[in-house]
Design a protein around this motif. Sequence first.
Motif, PDB file in Angstrom:
ATOM      1  N   THR A   1       0.826  -1.199   0.000  1.00 29.57           N
ATOM      2  CA  THR A   1       0.000   0.000   0.000  1.00 29.57           C
ATOM      3  C   THR A   1       0.865   1.256   0.000  1.00 29.57           C
ATOM      4  O   THR A   1       1.880   1.315   0.695  1.00 29.57           O
ATOM      5  CB  THR A   1      -0.932   0.017   1.222  1.00 29.57           C
ATOM      6  N   VAL A   2       0.453   2.240  -0.780  1.00 26.77           N
ATOM      7  CA  VAL A   2       1.113   3.534  -0.809  1.00 26.77           C
ATOM      8  C   VAL A   2       0.114   4.598  -0.382  1.00 26.77           C
ATOM      9  O   VAL A   2      -1.083   4.493  -0.673  1.00 26.77           O
ATOM     10  CB  VAL A   2       1.703   3.840  -2.205  1.00 26.77           C
ATOM     11  N   TYR A   3       0.607   5.618   0.320  1.00 25.59           N
ATOM     12  CA  TYR A   3      -0.241   6.678   0.845  1.00 25.59           C
ATOM     13  C   TYR A   3       0.242   8.034   0.352  1.00 25.59           C
ATOM     14  O   TYR A   3       1.410   8.226   0.029  1.00 25.59           O
ATOM     15  CB  TYR A   3      -0.222   6.692   2.375  1.00 25.59           C
ATOM     16  N   LEU A   4      -0.668   8.971   0.308  1.00 28.67           N
ATOM     17  CA  LEU A   4      -0.324  10.352   0.022  1.00 28.67           C
ATOM     18  C   LEU A   4      -1.054  11.238   1.020  1.00 28.67           C
ATOM     19  O   LEU A   4      -2.276  11.384   0.943  1.00 28.67           O
ATOM     20  CB  LEU A   4      -0.699  10.748  -1.411  1.00 28.67           C
ATOM     21  N   GLN A   5      -0.309  11.796   1.960  1.00 30.03           N
ATOM     22  CA  GLN A   5      -0.858  12.750   2.910  1.00 30.03           C
ATOM     23  C   GLN A   5      -0.779  14.132   2.299  1.00 30.03           C
ATOM     24  O   GLN A   5       0.309  14.600   1.962  1.00 30.03           O
ATOM     25  CB  GLN A   5      -0.086  12.709   4.227  1.00 30.03           C
ATOM     26  N   MET A   6      -1.922  14.782   2.154  1.00 29.12           N
ATOM     27  CA  MET A   6      -1.995  16.091   1.522  1.00 29.12           C
ATOM     28  C   MET A   6      -2.468  17.111   2.549  1.00 29.12           C
ATOM     29  O   MET A   6      -3.588  17.016   3.052  1.00 29.12           O
ATOM     30  CB  MET A   6      -2.931  16.066   0.315  1.00 29.12           C
ATOM     31  N   ASN A   7      -1.612  18.068   2.852  1.00 26.14           N
ATOM     32  CA  ASN A   7      -1.925  19.133   3.794  1.00 26.14           C
ATOM     33  C   ASN A   7      -1.931  20.479   3.088  1.00 26.14           C
ATOM     34  O   ASN A   7      -1.396  20.628   1.995  1.00 26.14           O
ATOM     35  CB  ASN A   7      -0.906  19.153   4.934  1.00 26.14           C
ATOM     36  N   SER A   8      -2.532  21.461   3.734  1.00 25.33           N
ATOM     37  CA  SER A   8      -2.595  22.823   3.193  1.00 25.33           C
ATOM     38  C   SER A   8      -3.076  22.823   1.753  1.00 25.33           C
ATOM     39  O   SER A   8      -2.493  23.457   0.873  1.00 25.33           O
ATOM     40  CB  SER A   8      -1.220  23.496   3.301  1.00 25.33           C
ATOM     41  N   LEU A   9      -4.152  22.117   1.514  1.00 23.44           N
ATOM     42  CA  LEU A   9      -4.661  21.960   0.156  1.00 23.44           C
ATOM     43  C   LEU A   9      -5.120  23.280  -0.437  1.00 23.44           C
ATOM     44  O   LEU A   9      -5.660  24.142   0.267  1.00 23.44           O
ATOM     45  CB  LEU A   9      -5.795  20.944   0.132  1.00 23.44           C
ATOM     46  N   LYS A  10      -4.891  23.422  -1.724  1.00 28.30           N
ATOM     47  CA  LYS A  10      -5.251  24.607  -2.477  1.00 28.30           C
ATOM     48  C   LYS A  10      -6.226  24.240  -3.583  1.00 28.30           C
ATOM     49  O   LYS A  10      -6.245  23.098  -4.037  1.00 28.30           O
ATOM     50  CB  LYS A  10      -4.003  25.245  -3.091  1.00 28.30           C
ATOM     51  N   PRO A  11      -7.033  25.190  -4.048  1.00 31.56           N
ATOM     52  CA  PRO A  11      -7.953  24.887  -5.147  1.00 31.56           C
ATOM     53  C   PRO A  11      -7.250  24.316  -6.373  1.00 31.56           C
ATOM     54  O   PRO A  11      -7.826  23.482  -7.073  1.00 31.56           O
ATOM     55  CB  PRO A  11      -8.589  26.246  -5.458  1.00 31.56           C
ATOM     56  N   GLU A  12      -6.016  24.736  -6.632  1.00 32.22           N
ATOM     57  CA  GLU A  12      -5.285  24.225  -7.778  1.00 32.22           C
ATOM     58  C   GLU A  12      -4.858  22.769  -7.628  1.00 32.22           C
ATOM     59  O   GLU A  12      -4.346  22.169  -8.572  1.00 32.22           O
ATOM     60  CB  GLU A  12      -4.059  25.098  -8.094  1.00 32.22           C
ATOM     61  N   ASP A  13      -5.052  22.192  -6.440  1.00 31.10           N
ATOM     62  CA  ASP A  13      -4.802  20.768  -6.236  1.00 31.10           C
ATOM     63  C   ASP A  13      -5.963  19.913  -6.731  1.00 31.10           C
ATOM     64  O   ASP A  13      -5.851  18.684  -6.760  1.00 31.10           O
ATOM     65  CB  ASP A  13      -4.553  20.463  -4.764  1.00 31.10           C
ATOM     66  N   THR A  14      -7.061  20.539  -7.093  1.00 29.75           N
ATOM     67  CA  THR A  14      -8.233  19.808  -7.571  1.00 29.75           C
ATOM     68  C   THR A  14      -7.892  19.022  -8.830  1.00 29.75           C
ATOM     69  O   THR A  14      -7.415  19.579  -9.816  1.00 29.75           O
ATOM     70  CB  THR A  14      -9.392  20.769  -7.857  1.00 29.75           C
ATOM     71  N   ALA A  15      -8.131  17.716  -8.791  1.00 28.00           N
ATOM     72  CA  ALA A  15      -7.803  16.837  -9.906  1.00 28.00           C
ATOM     73  C   ALA A  15      -8.249  15.423  -9.567  1.00 28.00           C
ATOM     74  O   ALA A  15      -8.627  15.129  -8.435  1.00 28.00           O
ATOM     75  CB  ALA A  15      -6.298  16.853 -10.191  1.00 28.00           C
ATOM     76  N   VAL A  16      -8.185  14.561 -10.570  1.00 25.71           N
ATOM     77  CA  VAL A  16      -8.299  13.134 -10.324  1.00 25.71           C
ATOM     78  C   VAL A  16      -6.898  12.621 -10.026  1.00 25.71           C
ATOM     79  O   VAL A  16      -5.969  12.851 -10.801  1.00 25.71           O
ATOM     80  CB  VAL A  16      -8.900  12.382 -11.525  1.00 25.71           C
ATOM     81  N   TYR A  17      -6.750  11.955  -8.907  1.00 18.51           N
ATOM     82  CA  TYR A  17      -5.454  11.448  -8.490  1.00 18.51           C
ATOM     83  C   TYR A  17      -5.359   9.958  -8.793  1.00 18.51           C
ATOM     84  O   TYR A  17      -6.235   9.175  -8.419  1.00 18.51           O
ATOM     85  CB  TYR A  17      -5.239  11.700  -6.997  1.00 18.51           C
ATOM     86  N   TYR A  18      -4.286   9.575  -9.474  1.00 18.22           N
ATOM     87  CA  TYR A  18      -4.077   8.201  -9.897  1.00 18.22           C
ATOM     88  C   TYR A  18      -2.876   7.589  -9.191  1.00 18.22           C
ATOM     89  O   TYR A  18      -1.814   8.205  -9.101  1.00 18.22           O
ATOM     90  CB  TYR A  18      -3.837   8.125 -11.407  1.00 18.22           C
TER      91      TYR A  18
END
Length: 120
Positions: free
Chosen positions: A77-94
């Motif tokens: 398993t791989v994880y992605l912790q995303m903090n301080s999110l910005k509107p430009e981070d909006t996307a489909v993540y693969y």
Amino acid sequence: QVQLVESGGGLVQAGGSLRLSCAASGTIVMINDMGWYRQAPGKQRELVATISSSGSTKYAESAEGRFSISRDNAKNTVYLQMNSLKPEDTAVYYCSAHAQAWGAAVFRYWGQGTQVTVSS
């Protein structure tokens, strides 16, 4: 065959956090590097972060300092912790994995994607 299933996406306000997970399953012989990519509407898919089997990490400039990639080799398993999110981070993540299944050559596998939407 190797299957990748992402989870953890959703809607979050700017400044918030999300944690994405990607679990690999199937007749896995080995998994080399794993990574996260994203694609916004009308844009090309881009690298977010990668992690090697030994734990070495690389980040896109836009993600460095805010995102953190990690993996649990025992759980594939791989994880992605995303903090301080910005509107430009909006996307489909693969999720992606360079892996080998029984009876097959090494292959780059992709998950189906999970939507991340950051509101302003």
